[in-house]
Design a protein around this motif. Structure first.
Motif, mmCIF file in Angstrom:
data_model
loop_
_atom_site.group_PDB
_atom_site.id
_atom_site.type_symbol
_atom_site.label_atom_id
_atom_site.label_comp_id
_atom_site.label_asym_id
_atom_site.label_seq_id
_atom_site.Cartn_x
_atom_site.Cartn_y
_atom_site.Cartn_z
ATOM 1 N N LEU A 91 0.827 -1.206 0.000
ATOM 2 C CA LEU A 91 0.000 0.000 0.000
ATOM 3 C C LEU A 91 0.863 1.258 0.000
ATOM 4 O O LEU A 91 0.558 2.239 -0.698
ATOM 5 N N LEU A 92 1.943 1.243 0.765
ATOM 6 C CA LEU A 92 2.841 2.393 0.800
ATOM 7 C C LEU A 92 3.409 2.688 -0.576
ATOM 8 O O LEU A 92 3.569 3.851 -0.969
ATOM 9 N N LEU A 93 3.700 1.641 -1.336
ATOM 10 C CA LEU A 93 4.352 1.810 -2.633
ATOM 11 C C LEU A 93 3.379 2.138 -3.760
ATOM 12 O O LEU A 93 3.731 2.856 -4.692
ATOM 13 N N VAL A 94 2.149 1.609 -3.685
ATOM 14 C CA VAL A 94 1.224 1.801 -4.811
ATOM 15 C C VAL A 94 0.369 3.056 -4.653
ATOM 16 O O VAL A 94 -0.091 3.608 -5.664
ATOM 17 N N LEU A 95 0.159 3.495 -3.420
ATOM 18 C CA LEU A 95 -0.617 4.713 -3.236
ATOM 19 C C LEU A 95 0.239 5.935 -3.561
ATOM 20 O O LEU A 95 1.467 5.896 -3.474
ATOM 21 N N ASP A 96 -0.411 7.016 -3.922
ATOM 22 C CA ASP A 96 0.289 8.247 -4.288
ATOM 23 C C ASP A 96 1.163 8.725 -3.126
ATOM 24 O O ASP A 96 0.665 8.879 -1.997
ATOM 25 N N PRO A 97 2.473 8.962 -3.363
ATOM 26 C CA PRO A 97 3.356 9.455 -2.291
ATOM 27 C C PRO A 97 2.839 10.736 -1.649
ATOM 28 O O PRO A 97 3.099 10.990 -0.474
ATOM 29 N N ARG A 98 2.100 11.542 -2.438
ATOM 30 C CA ARG A 98 1.541 12.774 -1.875
ATOM 31 C C ARG A 98 0.504 12.473 -0.799
ATOM 32 O O ARG A 98 0.343 13.242 0.154
ATOM 33 N N LEU A 99 -0.179 11.329 -0.950
ATOM 34 C CA LEU A 99 -1.134 10.918 0.074
ATOM 35 C C LEU A 99 -0.413 10.599 1.370
ATOM 36 O O LEU A 99 -0.832 11.022 2.452
ATOM 37 N N PHE A 100 0.689 9.844 1.254
ATOM 38 C CA PHE A 100 1.456 9.509 2.458
ATOM 39 C C PHE A 100 1.964 10.773 3.135
ATOM 40 O O PHE A 100 1.867 10.916 4.358
ATOM 41 N N LYS A 101 2.508 11.697 2.329
ATOM 42 C CA LYS A 101 3.019 12.949 2.898
ATOM 43 C C LYS A 101 1.911 13.715 3.609
ATOM 44 O O LYS A 101 2.130 14.321 4.661
ATOM 45 N N ALA A 102 0.703 13.661 3.036
ATOM 46 C CA ALA A 102 -0.415 14.387 3.628
ATOM 47 C C ALA A 102 -0.877 13.775 4.941
ATOM 48 O O ALA A 102 -1.266 14.494 5.871
ATOM 49 N N VAL A 103 -0.830 12.437 5.021
ATOM 50 C CA VAL A 103 -1.353 11.781 6.227
ATOM 51 C C VAL A 103 -0.289 11.561 7.294
ATOM 52 O O VAL A 103 -0.632 11.190 8.422
ATOM 53 N N VAL A 104 0.993 11.802 6.958
ATOM 54 C CA VAL A 104 2.052 11.571 7.938
ATOM 55 C C VAL A 104 1.824 12.346 9.239
ATOM 56 O O VAL A 104 1.953 11.776 10.334
ATOM 57 N N PRO A 105 1.500 13.653 9.184
ATOM 58 C CA PRO A 105 1.252 14.340 10.461
ATOM 59 C C PRO A 105 0.154 13.683 11.288
ATOM 60 O O PRO A 105 0.257 13.579 12.513
ATOM 61 N N VAL A 106 -0.900 13.211 10.592
ATOM 62 C CA VAL A 106 -1.998 12.539 11.301
ATOM 63 C C VAL A 106 -1.513 11.232 11.920
ATOM 64 O O VAL A 106 -1.842 10.908 13.073
ATOM 65 N N LEU A 107 -0.704 10.478 11.165
ATOM 66 C CA LEU A 107 -0.189 9.206 11.671
ATOM 67 C C LEU A 107 0.736 9.425 12.867
ATOM 68 O O LEU A 107 0.699 8.662 13.844
ATOM 69 N N ILE A 108 1.573 10.462 12.787
ATOM 70 C CA ILE A 108 2.463 10.758 13.913
ATOM 71 C C ILE A 108 1.648 11.146 15.140
ATOM 72 O O ILE A 108 1.912 10.678 16.259
ATOM 73 N N LEU A 109 0.644 11.993 14.937
ATOM 74 C CA LEU A 109 -0.202 12.394 16.068
ATOM 75 C C LEU A 109 -0.963 11.203 16.639
ATOM 76 O O LEU A 109 -1.151 11.105 17.861
ATOM 77 N N LEU A 110 -1.411 10.281 15.761
ATOM 78 C CA LEU A 110 -2.054 9.054 16.241
ATOM 79 C C LEU A 110 -1.080 8.246 17.090
ATOM 80 O O LEU A 110 -1.449 7.749 18.165
ATOM 81 N N GLY A 111 0.144 8.121 16.609
ATOM 82 C CA GLY A 111 1.148 7.395 17.378
ATOM 83 C C GLY A 111 1.410 8.040 18.728
ATOM 84 O O GLY A 111 1.511 7.361 19.756
ATOM 85 N N ILE A 112 1.508 9.378 18.734
ATOM 86 C CA ILE A 112 1.725 10.094 19.993
ATOM 87 C C ILE A 112 0.557 9.854 20.947
ATOM 88 O O ILE A 112 0.749 9.631 22.155
ATOM 89 N N ALA A 113 -0.669 9.911 20.405
ATOM 90 C CA ALA A 113 -1.844 9.681 21.247
ATOM 91 C C ALA A 113 -1.814 8.289 21.862
ATOM 92 O O ALA A 113 -2.150 8.103 23.048
ATOM 93 N N LEU A 114 -1.397 7.292 21.081
ATOM 94 C CA LEU A 114 -1.309 5.926 21.606
ATOM 95 C C LEU A 114 -0.237 5.823 22.681
ATOM 96 O O LEU A 114 -0.399 5.102 23.671
ATOM 97 N N VAL A 115 0.881 6.538 22.479
ATOM 98 C CA VAL A 115 1.936 6.522 23.489
ATOM 99 C C VAL A 115 1.435 7.141 24.787
ATOM 100 O O VAL A 115 1.649 6.605 25.881
#
Length: 258
Positions: A91-115
């Motif tokens: 999924l990381l490779l086939v989805l648009d890299p711009r999508l990953f860049k856009a969701v990275v802040p959300v993913l990091i914040l999700l990770g922080i929330a879980l921590v």
């Protein structure tokens, strides 16, 4: 790469290897560090994933005592983590890299929330385990496999706080001792990281920063050893605070930079 950056990435690798072994969110140390140094998000994620594999392996070996007799459980869960990690990496490779860049802040914040929520998740898990006793443990085997697959997809795609997700799932659905489940977590996370690394090596070698891989691999290997020995005695609140600060700084930099 300047020597100051080399030392920074190496130390981040040590921290990630240590934290992954005892808590499970080391990517929130290395990945934001790489972003702060200006490495593109997808390259940083792929290189970080590959570099963390040796640290995950040493951490798993360090928990071999807790894993004695764990074969039946791991034989059920490991294939699901393998499949999930492969799906997430693809999924990381086939989805648009711009999508990953856009969701990275959300993913990091999700990770922080879980921590941050980690202690409460652990408390809830402990209360649930005490109330449930050992009744019905076999009924949860399918749910544990589904959980291992889902966390594997997440881990193959991004990976931050994958260990916390796994511990929450395993702790809620299994009556095994928590230290034993931590050993399960280390093994399953190693499988996810390793299969994702193989996918990246096969079809995305042009997106790998090999110097970053080497530095994180060396650092995480040392950290895995530390985490499975002296790391168990480190104050987890201090580790969580470091993760939160580094993660928030990285998110702020990404948002400001646009």
């Amino acid at each position: 790469m300047p020597w100051s950056d080399v030392v920074l990435v190496l130390l981040a690798g040590v921290g990630a290897g240590t934290i992954n072994t005892i808590v499970g969110s080391g990517t929130l140390i290395t990945f934001p560090t790489l972003l702060l140094l200006g490495i593109p998000p997808v390259t940083a994620n792929i290189s970080n994933n590959i570099g963390l594999v040796p640290g995950s392996l040493t951490g798993s070996i360090g928990y071999r005592k807790e894993l004695e007799g764990a074969g039946p459980d791991l034989r059920r869960l490991a294939p699901m983590s393998f499949l999930g990690g492969a799906v997430g990496a693809v999924l990381l490779l086939v989805l648009d890299p711009r999508l990953f860049k856009a969701v990275v802040p959300v993913l990091i914040l999700l990770g922080i929330a879980l921590v941050v929520a980690g202690p409460r998740i652990n408390d809830w898990t402990a209360r649930r385990r005490e109330a449930a006793g050992r009744e019905g443990e076999g009924d949860h085997r399918v749910a544990m496999q589904v959980g291992a697959f889902g966390s594997g997809v997440y881990g193959g795609y991004f990976g931050a706080a994958q260990g916390i997700i796994l511990m929450g799932i395993l702790g809620a659905l299994s009556q095994q001792p928590l230290q034993r489940l931590n050993g399960y977590k280390n093994v399953l996370a190693t499988i996810v990281n390793a299969v994702a690394a193989v996918v990246f090596l096969l079809v995305a070698v042009d997106r790998i920063d090999w110097l970053v891989v080497l530095l994180i691999a060396v650092g995480s290997t040392v950290g895995g050893v530390l985490g499975s020995t002296v790391g168990r005695r480190l104050p987890q609140n201090v580790l969580r605070a470091a993760i939160v600060v580094i993660g928030l700084v990285a998110v702020t930099r990404m948002v400001v930079a646009g």
